[in-house]
Design an enzyme around this catalytic site. Sequence first.
Site, PDB file in Angstrom:
ATOM      1  N   CYS A 122       0.823  -1.221   0.000  1.00 25.12           N
ATOM      2  CA  CYS A 122       0.000   0.000   0.000  1.00 25.12           C
ATOM      3  C   CYS A 122       0.853   1.265   0.000  1.00 25.12           C
ATOM      4  O   CYS A 122       1.585   1.505  -0.944  1.00 25.12           O
ATOM      5  CB  CYS A 122      -0.987  -0.031   1.164  1.00 25.12           C
ATOM      6  SG  CYS A 122      -2.394   1.090   0.885  1.00 25.12           S
ATOM      7  N   HIS A 163      -4.572  -4.079   0.518  1.00 25.91           N
ATOM      8  CA  HIS A 163      -4.342  -4.603   1.867  1.00 25.91           C
ATOM      9  C   HIS A 163      -4.828  -6.049   1.959  1.00 25.91           C
ATOM     10  O   HIS A 163      -5.803  -6.345   2.673  1.00 25.91           O
ATOM     11  CB  HIS A 163      -5.072  -3.756   2.903  1.00 25.91           C
ATOM     12  CG  HIS A 163      -4.389  -2.479   3.249  1.00 25.91           C
ATOM     13  ND1 HIS A 163      -3.226  -2.432   3.989  1.00 25.91           N
ATOM     14  CD2 HIS A 163      -4.693  -1.196   2.932  1.00 25.91           C
ATOM     15  CE1 HIS A 163      -2.841  -1.171   4.138  1.00 25.91           C
ATOM     16  NE2 HIS A 163      -3.712  -0.407   3.502  1.00 25.91           N
ATOM     17  N   GLU A 174      -3.765  -8.315   3.644  1.00 27.46           N
ATOM     18  CA  GLU A 174      -3.609  -8.821   5.008  1.00 27.46           C
ATOM     19  C   GLU A 174      -4.792  -8.494   5.907  1.00 27.46           C
ATOM     20  O   GLU A 174      -4.909  -9.042   7.022  1.00 27.46           O
ATOM     21  CB  GLU A 174      -2.326  -8.249   5.632  1.00 27.46           C
ATOM     22  CG  GLU A 174      -2.421  -6.835   6.189  1.00 27.46           C
ATOM     23  CD  GLU A 174      -2.363  -5.731   5.136  1.00 27.46           C
ATOM     24  OE1 GLU A 174      -2.393  -4.537   5.507  1.00 27.46           O
ATOM     25  OE2 GLU A 174      -2.280  -6.058   3.930  1.00 27.46           O
TER      26      GLU A 174
END
Length: 310
Positions: A142, A235, A237
Amino acid sequence: MPICIPDSLPAVDVLRNENVFVMTSSRANTQEIRPLKLLFLNLMPKKIETENQFLRLLSNSSLQINIQLLRIDQRESKNTPIEHLNSFYCDFDNIREQNFDGLIITGAPLGKVAFSDVVYWPKLVEIINWAKEHVTSTMFVCWAAQAALNVLYDLPKFTRTHKLSGVYQHNTVRPNAILTRGFDDTFLAPHSRNADFPLDKIRAYTDLNILAESDITGAYLMATADKRMAFVTGHPEYDSFTLANEYHRDLKAGINPEIPENYFPDNNPDLTPKATWRSHAYLLFSNWLNYYVYQLTPFDLNTRNMTIDD
């Protein structure tokens, strides 16, 4: 094999409760193998939450990985106890003479801030340039991807008119690329950023291979031809509730945020969202660890003689 982390790191209990195989340092020291050395530069405000998210994805590998947590500077954190930082994080000066198999640099909530106004910008520039000589493969996530594109390619900072927030469909554009091996032709991934990654600008300013993209999000996954650098603009994650927590936080702060797109059932923030990107996220990190780190890195990190295959 599992990830290897300090015995008392909070992530140990969190991940074990999820039935994730975690090996503590004390147990790993009894095994006679060469684990991968992975450096993790955590720029996110809620560092413990971010640790859990990334360590969860890194655990889905047959490789044993030693994780070294790194902080950018000594400033106090509003969201992480100082005891946690002092116990589990090291400073760059402690590791600058070492070599690592892999490095992950997380995002940061700095999408609207000029690079020159970021208090730790000089240190981050130093670490990104240091990684070229001391790390086999680096993944930028990011905002870190935007920062690295500026440092490595002099790409100007592009900012979106409206924040990108939600879960979006992406297309794989190089089906035979090893970083996207096993990906479906289309897949979902969450985004939460003001940074913009226009496809035409990346093609004009860089020699990066664009591996996945979207008409809405722009470039999503990029990599250098030698596999030394990977750039993820979203993102993957994030947990199921991360976007929801951000939305309700901003709503409470009076920011009047837009509802994250394609996220809440029936677009209703009162309903429970579900993760629709988890399998892609696990596969992305597994591929990076296997093909960009393990298959590339030397057995003796002091040699830095890497094997690069097409």
